[in-house]
Design an enzyme around this catalytic site. Sequence first.
Site, PDB file in Angstrom:
ATOM      1  N   TYR A  80      17.151  29.809  42.352  1.00  0.00           N
ATOM      2  CA  TYR A  80      15.687  29.692  42.255  1.00  0.00           C
ATOM      3  C   TYR A  80      15.016  30.371  43.451  1.00  0.00           C
ATOM      4  CZ  TYR A  80      11.057  27.736  42.779  1.00  0.00           C
ATOM      5  OH  TYR A  80       9.696  27.610  42.991  1.00  0.00           O
ATOM      6  N   PRO A  95       3.944  30.563  51.855  1.00  0.00           N
ATOM      7  CA  PRO A  95       4.042  29.332  51.066  1.00  0.00           C
ATOM      8  C   PRO A  95       5.217  29.419  50.103  1.00  0.00           C
ATOM      9  CG  PRO A  95       2.345  30.776  50.176  1.00  0.00           C
ATOM     10  CD  PRO A  95       2.829  31.422  51.439  1.00  0.00           C
ATOM     11  N   LYS A 109      -3.972  36.226  47.883  1.00  0.00           N
ATOM     12  CA  LYS A 109      -2.568  36.651  48.011  1.00  0.00           C
ATOM     13  C   LYS A 109      -2.051  37.204  46.685  1.00  0.00           C
ATOM     14  CE  LYS A 109       1.993  34.628  49.093  1.00  0.00           C
ATOM     15  NZ  LYS A 109       2.627  34.410  47.780  1.00  0.00           N
ATOM     16  N   HIS A 116       4.827  39.041  45.370  1.00  0.00           N
ATOM     17  CA  HIS A 116       5.362  37.680  45.269  1.00  0.00           C
ATOM     18  C   HIS A 116       6.888  37.691  45.466  1.00  0.00           C
ATOM     19  CE1 HIS A 116       3.760  33.659  43.745  1.00  0.00           C
ATOM     20  NE2 HIS A 116       5.032  33.397  43.847  1.00  0.00           N
ATOM     21  N   ASP A 161       3.587  41.112  52.319  1.00  0.00           N
ATOM     22  CA  ASP A 161       4.907  40.479  52.274  1.00  0.00           C
ATOM     23  C   ASP A 161       5.714  41.050  51.119  1.00  0.00           C
ATOM     24  OD1 ASP A 161       4.527  39.102  49.817  1.00  0.00           O
ATOM     25  OD2 ASP A 161       4.184  37.163  50.770  1.00  0.00           O
ATOM     26  N   GLY A 176      10.155  41.062  50.642  1.00  0.00           N
ATOM     27  CA  GLY A 176      11.385  41.792  50.922  1.00  0.00           C
ATOM     28  C   GLY A 176      11.804  41.886  52.371  1.00  0.00           C
ATOM     29  N   GLY A 183       9.080  34.797  53.373  1.00  0.00           N
ATOM     30  CA  GLY A 183       9.337  33.761  52.374  1.00  0.00           C
ATOM     31  C   GLY A 183      10.778  33.284  52.399  1.00  0.00           C
ATOM     32  N   ARG A 184      11.660  34.054  51.757  1.00  0.00           N
ATOM     33  CA  ARG A 184      13.038  33.586  51.597  1.00  0.00           C
ATOM     34  C   ARG A 184      13.775  33.446  52.922  1.00  0.00           C
ATOM     35  NH1 ARG A 184      12.117  37.230  47.549  1.00  0.00           N
ATOM     36  NH2 ARG A 184      12.494  36.636  45.377  1.00  0.00           N
TER      37      ARG A 184
HETATM   38  C1  LIG Z   1      11.400  29.634  46.510  1.00  0.00           C
HETATM   39  C2  LIG Z   1      10.065  30.314  46.598  1.00  0.00           C
HETATM   40  C3  LIG Z   1       8.922  29.619  46.237  1.00  0.00           C
HETATM   41  C4  LIG Z   1       7.663  30.243  46.311  1.00  0.00           C
HETATM   42  N1  LIG Z   1       6.549  29.520  46.016  1.00  0.00           N
HETATM   43  C5  LIG Z   1       5.334  30.082  46.183  1.00  0.00           C
HETATM   44  C6  LIG Z   1       4.150  29.307  46.010  1.00  0.00           C
HETATM   45  O1  LIG Z   1       4.195  28.107  45.724  1.00  0.00           O
HETATM   46  N2  LIG Z   1       2.958  29.941  46.145  1.00  0.00           N
HETATM   47  C7  LIG Z   1       2.868  31.266  46.486  1.00  0.00           C
HETATM   48  O2  LIG Z   1       1.775  31.802  46.609  1.00  0.00           O
HETATM   49  N3  LIG Z   1       3.983  32.009  46.680  1.00  0.00           N
HETATM   50  C8  LIG Z   1       5.192  31.439  46.556  1.00  0.00           C
HETATM   51  N4  LIG Z   1       6.327  32.193  46.812  1.00  0.00           N
HETATM   52  C9  LIG Z   1       6.188  33.595  47.242  1.00  0.00           C
HETATM   53  C10 LIG Z   1       6.117  33.689  48.768  1.00  0.00           C
HETATM   54  O3  LIG Z   1       4.938  33.099  49.262  1.00  0.00           O
HETATM   55  C11 LIG Z   1       6.166  35.142  49.255  1.00  0.00           C
HETATM   56  O4  LIG Z   1       5.143  35.883  48.646  1.00  0.00           O
HETATM   57  C12 LIG Z   1       7.505  35.820  48.969  1.00  0.00           C
HETATM   58  O5  LIG Z   1       8.576  34.911  49.089  1.00  0.00           O
HETATM   59  C13 LIG Z   1       7.699  36.973  49.944  1.00  0.00           C
HETATM   60  O6  LIG Z   1       8.886  37.658  49.703  1.00  0.00           O
HETATM   61  P1  LIG Z   1      10.241  37.379  50.525  1.00  0.00           P
HETATM   62  O7  LIG Z   1      10.775  36.090  49.994  1.00  0.00           O
HETATM   63  O8  LIG Z   1      11.088  38.537  50.164  1.00  0.00           O
HETATM   64  O9  LIG Z   1       9.882  37.292  51.992  1.00  0.00           O
HETATM   65  C14 LIG Z   1       7.570  31.585  46.738  1.00  0.00           C
HETATM   66  C15 LIG Z   1       8.730  32.275  47.117  1.00  0.00           C
HETATM   67  C16 LIG Z   1       9.977  31.650  47.063  1.00  0.00           C
HETATM   68  C17 LIG Z   1      11.180  32.411  47.522  1.00  0.00           C
END
Ligand SMILES: Cc1cc2nc3c(=O)[nH]c(=O)nc-3n(C[C@H](O)[C@H](O)[C@H](O)COP(=O)(O)O)c2cc1C
Length: 380
Positions: free
Chosen positions: A28, A81, A258, A282, A313, A315, A336-337
Amino acid sequence: MGSFAHILSIEDARKAAKRRLPRLLFEYIDRGAEDEISIAANRERLDAIELAPSVLIDVTGRSMAAELFGAVQPSPLIIAPTAVAGLVWHDGEIALAKAAAKAGIPFCVSTQSITPIERIAAESGARLWFQLYVWKNRQRTLALIDRAFQAGAEALVLTVDTAVGPIREYNLRNGFSIPLKPSLRAGIDVALHPRWTANVMLRALLTSGVPTYAHYPDEFRTPIGRKSLSTEVDLAPDVTWDDVRLLRERWKGKLILKGILTVEDAEKALAHGVDGIVVSNHGARNLDCAPGPTDALPAIVAAVGEKLEVLADSGVRRGADIARFIALGAKGVMIGRATLFGVAIGGADGASHVLNLLHQQLSATMGMLGARELSDIRLA
Ligand SMILES: Cc1cc2nc3c(=O)[nH]c(=O)nc-3n(C[C@H](O)[C@H](O)[C@H](O)COP(=O)(O)O)c2cc1C
């Protein structure tokens, strides 16, 4: 470095998180949508960006400091987030916020957080932003942002790239769906990860009870995995610029959109009085034919960069990726991740370790580029 001595990169943290978490939760977090083309494309686009080194420059006192929305912070990072971070570690959102506080950067709380913003504020001391998914019932949505404001959120981050739920087939196969469908496969998966079960599920049951979406109104809140008791708090598929107007009137702090990927939308955002945008796909989790934020950034920055704070954001796995986004014109970069992998392997300390790695790598990249400050970073 303590127990994280063997975690030398974000990929190391990812592999360790993979061992620690049940597969349904790891996938997930880690994976994308549909055929996962965008996730690979984000990586390829970032890898292709080269930066220009300037040699014979004294880089002794180089600084990663960034000014975002009038506040100076030690680095340009913001913890993005991420829904259900509280399932990754006991009180995972508080752990992430503590790591953010230690690094002097903001933590953005998700609407779908397991821990309420009030507890995150009280127990972390972090600068908080609040991410909003608009619910079908707009009055309840406004009450939610009032609550976030009361709790001290400096910025409201309206996510605009999730008009409908994404298609992620592996979640269905793994049994990670809402409502949760009990399956033998999911049961075995959880049973094979006793450290996670003890640290997250048992501790939750012994303290705050079965995890729920903390920001849902009390009367609609059900354990994670069950359907909400009302469609009033379903994510609204009819969110438009009228909602941005409504939020702009109500929200007294900074307002950020965003998930912007076109110049037209960035210009509309400016016309609606927002303070900033996040150029993002995202993390390639939603639209599998989306352009990459790296492709979209330069034109967006040229169009609105003087008037809006442009963040980005999707990657980031290395300090060099942060430098790449900065070279393309981003003022701040969300993670994020990477920090979720950190929190999964060691709570606040794990998330701090990941932030330290990213900071060390950014500092080394800047040193080799001859960049004494972020604004010195240039494309090759
Ligand atoms: C497990 C997970 C849950 C996420 N939940 C949300 C969320 O609730 N709201 C939101 O705006 N973005 C959410 N995102 C997107 C992140 O805010 C962000 O845009 C994204 O993870 C950036 O990419 P990266 O994971 O490669 O850094 C989520 C990302 C992940 C990995």
